[in-house]
Design an enzyme around this catalytic site. Structure first.
Site, mmCIF file in Angstrom:
data_model
loop_
_atom_site.group_PDB
_atom_site.id
_atom_site.type_symbol
_atom_site.label_atom_id
_atom_site.label_comp_id
_atom_site.label_asym_id
_atom_site.label_seq_id
_atom_site.Cartn_x
_atom_site.Cartn_y
_atom_site.Cartn_z
ATOM 1 N N GLU A 98 0.828 -1.211 0.000
ATOM 2 C CA GLU A 98 0.000 0.000 0.000
ATOM 3 C C GLU A 98 0.859 1.255 0.000
ATOM 4 O O GLU A 98 1.949 1.261 0.568
ATOM 5 C CB GLU A 98 -0.889 0.019 1.251
ATOM 6 C CG GLU A 98 -2.318 -0.397 1.010
ATOM 7 C CD GLU A 98 -3.149 0.619 0.217
ATOM 8 O OE1 GLU A 98 -2.587 1.531 -0.418
ATOM 9 O OE2 GLU A 98 -4.375 0.493 0.230
ATOM 10 N N ASP A 99 0.339 2.291 -0.610
ATOM 11 C CA ASP A 99 1.027 3.581 -0.577
ATOM 12 C C ASP A 99 0.821 4.269 0.764
ATOM 13 O O ASP A 99 1.752 4.733 1.397
ATOM 14 C CB ASP A 99 0.559 4.481 -1.735
ATOM 15 C CG ASP A 99 -0.964 4.552 -1.872
ATOM 16 O OD1 ASP A 99 -1.681 3.886 -1.106
ATOM 17 O OD2 ASP A 99 -1.440 5.279 -2.767
ATOM 18 N N ASP A 102 -4.920 5.738 5.516
ATOM 19 C CA ASP A 102 -5.512 6.980 5.994
ATOM 20 C C ASP A 102 -6.610 6.596 7.004
ATOM 21 O O ASP A 102 -6.320 6.299 8.153
ATOM 22 C CB ASP A 102 -6.039 7.719 4.754
ATOM 23 C CG ASP A 102 -6.531 9.115 5.024
ATOM 24 O OD1 ASP A 102 -6.028 9.750 5.955
ATOM 25 O OD2 ASP A 102 -7.423 9.585 4.297
ATOM 26 N N PHE A 151 -2.780 16.299 3.467
ATOM 27 C CA PHE A 151 -3.017 15.634 2.185
ATOM 28 C C PHE A 151 -1.736 15.707 1.370
ATOM 29 O O PHE A 151 -1.206 16.785 1.124
ATOM 30 C CB PHE A 151 -4.177 16.259 1.419
ATOM 31 C CG PHE A 151 -4.582 15.389 0.268
ATOM 32 C CD1 PHE A 151 -5.401 14.285 0.477
ATOM 33 C CD2 PHE A 151 -4.108 15.634 -1.006
ATOM 34 C CE1 PHE A 151 -5.741 13.445 -0.576
ATOM 35 C CE2 PHE A 151 -4.443 14.791 -2.071
ATOM 36 C CZ PHE A 151 -5.261 13.707 -1.849
ATOM 37 N N ARG A 164 1.436 12.154 -9.574
ATOM 38 C CA ARG A 164 1.933 10.815 -9.244
ATOM 39 C C ARG A 164 3.408 10.659 -9.587
ATOM 40 O O ARG A 164 4.115 9.867 -8.990
ATOM 41 C CB ARG A 164 1.147 9.746 -10.007
ATOM 42 C CG ARG A 164 -0.312 9.600 -9.596
ATOM 43 C CD ARG A 164 -0.879 8.316 -10.197
ATOM 44 N NE ARG A 164 -2.339 8.260 -10.138
ATOM 45 C CZ ARG A 164 -3.033 7.846 -9.102
ATOM 46 N NH1 ARG A 164 -2.420 7.472 -8.018
ATOM 47 N NH2 ARG A 164 -4.352 7.814 -9.126
HETATM 48 P P1 IMP Z 1 -8.233 5.023 3.362
HETATM 49 O O1 IMP Z 1 -9.268 4.043 2.925
HETATM 50 O O2 IMP Z 1 -8.859 6.256 3.950
HETATM 51 O O3 IMP Z 1 -7.207 4.438 4.308
HETATM 52 O O4 IMP Z 1 -7.493 5.578 2.088
HETATM 53 C C1 IMP Z 1 -6.931 4.727 1.173
HETATM 54 C C2 IMP Z 1 -6.490 5.381 -0.113
HETATM 55 O O5 IMP Z 1 -6.801 6.773 -0.190
HETATM 56 C C3 IMP Z 1 -4.983 5.300 -0.241
HETATM 57 O O6 IMP Z 1 -4.561 4.043 -0.695
HETATM 58 C C4 IMP Z 1 -4.700 6.431 -1.188
HETATM 59 O O7 IMP Z 1 -4.842 6.002 -2.524
HETATM 60 C C5 IMP Z 1 -5.774 7.469 -0.852
HETATM 61 N N1 IMP Z 1 -5.214 8.508 0.050
HETATM 62 C C6 IMP Z 1 -5.320 8.601 1.381
HETATM 63 N N2 IMP Z 1 -4.670 9.679 1.865
HETATM 64 C C7 IMP Z 1 -4.116 10.277 0.789
HETATM 65 C C8 IMP Z 1 -3.288 11.456 0.625
HETATM 66 O O8 IMP Z 1 -2.908 12.172 1.569
HETATM 67 N N3 IMP Z 1 -2.926 11.736 -0.654
HETATM 68 C C9 IMP Z 1 -3.295 10.985 -1.734
HETATM 69 N N4 IMP Z 1 -4.048 9.888 -1.624
HETATM 70 C C10 IMP Z 1 -4.469 9.539 -0.381
HETATM 71 MG MG MG Z 2 -5.612 7.185 -4.602
#
Ligand code: IMP
Ligand code: MG
Length: 179
Positions: A98-99, A102, A151, A164
């Site tokens: 995973e990148d 959040d 963000f 990206r």
């Molecule tokens: P989550 O489900 O809220 O944990 O978010 C998952 C996805 O949201 C990540 O895999 C990212 O692709 C995107 N994401 C969350 N935070 C950021 C951010 O700060 N910048 C860009 N993409 C984000």
């Molecule tokens: Mg994304």
């Protein structure tokens, strides 16, 4: 939006060193084991490419694409699979790449989904973690950096599909004041 509206949070050099360190730990943990890296498109591709080249164990890779309903900066938690894995993961050691974590909603859905396919083991490596934002309890097994609630873009991460290709992880200044 102009290119100047970003501030570097993690330089490419810092990221590179961390990726090497993570790869060292993962290589030790999976020594002699079969390992399948599951990359979550699209944000994680840059991390996957760097990580896999530093791994000292043989790996296979596969990809999943999911979309969560919601705006471009807020996850709703309702996840749809846009592209599923090509391979069966039954009895395999799966490591989700995973990148960023959040809210954790996307990953929590993914883990539940993959666990129902009976993998031999399931772990998570994330480059970035924003623990303050968590809505569900989920902890990565391997984590590069814990970062503040900002963000961010770059190193695979986007804002409306842009940024990206930036080599560094950057904060979008547009969001700085509101957070
Ligand atoms: P989550 O489900 O809220 O944990 O978010 C998952 C996805 O949201 C990540 O895999 C990212 O692709 C995107 N994401 C969350 N935070 C950021 C951010 O700060 N910048 C860009 N993409 C984000
Ligand atoms: Mg994304």
């Amino acid at each position: 939006m102009k290119v100047e509206q970003v501030r570097v949070l993690l330089s490419h050099k810092e990221i590179k060193e961390k990726v090497r360190e993570l790869a060292g730990t993962i290589s030790r943990d999976y020594e002699g084991k079969d390992l399948l890296l599951v990359c979550v498109l699209k944000g994680s591709v840059v991390f996957l490419c760097d990580l896999m080249r530093e791994l000292k164990v043989p790996v296979e890779i596969d990809f999943m694409a999911v979309s969560s309903y919601g705006s471009s900066t807020v996850t709703s938690g309702v996840v749809r699979i846009l592209k599923d894995l090509n391979t069966s993961i039954e009895n395999r050691n799966v490591l989700i790449v995973e990148d960023i974590i959040d809210s954790g909603l996307t990953l929590s859905y993914l883990c539940e989904n993959l666990l129902s396919r009976n993998p031999g083991s399931l772990r998570i490596v994330t480059l970035l973690d924003k623990p303050e934002r968590r809505k569900v309890e989920i902890k990565p097994d391997y984590c590069g950096f814990q970062i503040p609630d900002k963000f961010i873009v770059g190193y695979g991460l986007d804002y409306n599909e842009k940024y990206r290709n930036y080599p560094d992880v950057c904060v979008l200044l547009e969001f700085e004041s509101g957070l």
